[in-house]
Design a protein around this motif. Structure first.
Motif, short mmCIF file in Angstrom:
data_model
loop_
_atom_site.label_atom_id
_atom_site.label_comp_id
_atom_site.label_asym_id
_atom_site.label_seq_id
_atom_site.Cartn_x
_atom_site.Cartn_y
_atom_site.Cartn_z
N HIS A 86 -7.86 -36.87 24.46
CA HIS A 86 -8.66 -35.64 24.39
C HIS A 86 -10.16 -35.96 24.55
O HIS A 86 -10.88 -35.22 25.20
N ASP A 92 -3.13 -29.93 26.29
CA ASP A 92 -2.53 -31.23 26.57
C ASP A 92 -2.27 -31.42 28.07
O ASP A 92 -1.70 -30.55 28.73
N SER A 127 -7.35 -29.32 17.83
CA SER A 127 -6.13 -28.93 18.53
C SER A 127 -5.15 -28.34 17.54
O SER A 127 -5.50 -28.05 16.39
N HIS A 137 -3.26 -40.23 21.80
CA HIS A 137 -3.42 -38.86 22.31
C HIS A 137 -4.82 -38.30 22.02
O HIS A 137 -5.42 -37.60 22.86
ZN ZN Z 1 -3.46 -32.41 22.11
#
Ligand code: ZN
Ligand code: KG4
Length: 353
Positions: free
Chosen positions: A115, A308, A136, A111
């Motif tokens: 980003h 996201d 985040s 993840h």
């Molecule tokens: Zn995130």
């Protein structure tokens, strides 16, 4: 190369179709914010249940919006970590089922790497080596990023700094909660801070150690808590506006002071900012001005790509698939997945602190 991306690591159910890792043909994001707002934070059990309900329709919508279908795809990319295990499993399992049914290659994407790739759509020209600051709700990480290909096709990462306690977004969310503001706190504080005086209260920036590139946000959060306990008027305007503006300034300065230390130590060619907090207007403004002063290129994605989304997962997945890094069909989700390679890939020890 057409890739379907799927993202369900936290509280967004997202699917996107991306061509050649560059062109976003569809980008569907369903936010569960209403479900979690009453609790002031994400409730993992509710998140996974809602992902289950939404994953099918959201993926279908991504196909409809792009005018393509599963048979047109050259690969499928899904987030496999880090994140909430129940949430991750929904998207990853769905991706595995699609890949298995049509014998399509599968990419398991980190993840955080997603980003970093969110910057690549509008800024394929990023010059490497770069520093990537990912801020985040769950992470505050500073990476040294090198490219073997000179572009986004083949990146390697070295984690050079991380938060020792709360993530920056988490601090925003907690401060918002204790001031009675809505969840998530980042956008609300960003908005309110525009009318407050950011110099009204000076929060001391926690000193970790001169050579460390780590961050810490719990001290600033606790200082806000103490102020509010001592004087209830901080919960009301105009004092509340000054408080959030000053809190935000302290967070921005913490992020900048560590980034600046890393700039002096590592001499990158550019700086990338990504993750949900990268949507913050003051953070963008401050980093734009200060990187320009340091004669460094500065890149960040547009707001829809900071929080996201699955387009960034498809982009990172496309790079993996192009390098032949496919995931086996029994690949598992890893809630604590790290983004880094072994130290032998980074013989340079400049960041050893
Ligand atoms: Zn995130
Ligand atoms: O990247 P993201 O969507 O999810 C995670 O991977 O955690 O980031 C969500 C975080 C939340 O903490 C939210 O408050 C914060 O990003 N955020 C902001 C802003 N927009 C979202 N923080 C500061 N200013 C904003 N404008």
């Amino acid at each position: 190369m057409l890739v379907l991306g799927i993202e369900t690591s936290c509280d967004e159910t997202a699917a996107a179709i991306v061509r050649d890792g560059k062109e976003i043909l569809s980008n569907v994001i369903y936010s569960q914010v209403k479900t979690h707002a009453a609790f002031g934070g994400v409730v993992p059990e509710l998140a996974s249940r809602e992902h289950l309900l939404k994953i099918g329709p959201i993926v279908d919508q991504a196909f409809t919006d792009s005018g393509l279908d599963l048979d047109d795809m050259d690969g499928i990319a899904a987030t496999s970590g880090p994140g909430l295990i129940g949430s991750l499993l929904v998207g990853l399992t769905y991706a595995k089922a699609l890949a298995f049914s049509k014998q399509k290659p599968l990419a398991a994407v980190n993840h955080i790497e997603g980003h970093i790739y969110s910057v690549s759509f509008e800024h394929p020209e990023v010059e490497f080596p770069a520093l990537a600051l990912v801020v985040s709700g769950g992470h505050t990480n500073l990476f040294w990023v090198e490219s073997e290909s000179g572009d986004f096709r083949c990146l390697k990462y070295k984690l050079v700094g991380k938060t020792r306690d709360d993530a920056a977004g988490e601090a925003y969310d907690k401060v918002a909660k204790l001031l009675g503001l809505s969840y998530p706190g980042g956008p609300v504080i960003d908005h309110l801070a525009k009318t407050g005086n950011r110099d009204a209260i000076s929060f001391s920036i926690p000193k970790i150690s001169d050579r460390s590139l780590d961050f810490s946000f719990s001290g600033i959060k606790t200082a806000v808590l103490r102020l509010v306990k001592e004087n209830e008027k901080f919960k009301e305007d105009p004092l509340r506006l000054d408080l959030v503006a000053s809190f935000q300034e302290a967070v921005v300065n913490m992020l900048w002071s560590t980034t600046l230390k890393a700039i002096h130590l590592l001499r990158p060619r550019s700086i990338m900012l990504s993750g949900g907090v990268a949507a913050n207007s003051r953070l963008r403004e401050a980093f734009s001005g200060r990187t320009a002063d340091a004669s460094l290129k500065f890149y960040y994605p547009k707001p829809i790509l900071t929080t996201d989304n699955a387009a960034m997962i498809a982009a990172a997945g496309t790079a993996k698939l192009m390098r032949g890094e496919t995931a086996p069909i029994d690949v598992n989700a890893d809630p604590n997945m790290r983004l880094a390679v072994s130290d032998k890939d980074f013989p340079d020890k400049r960041w050893k602190t």
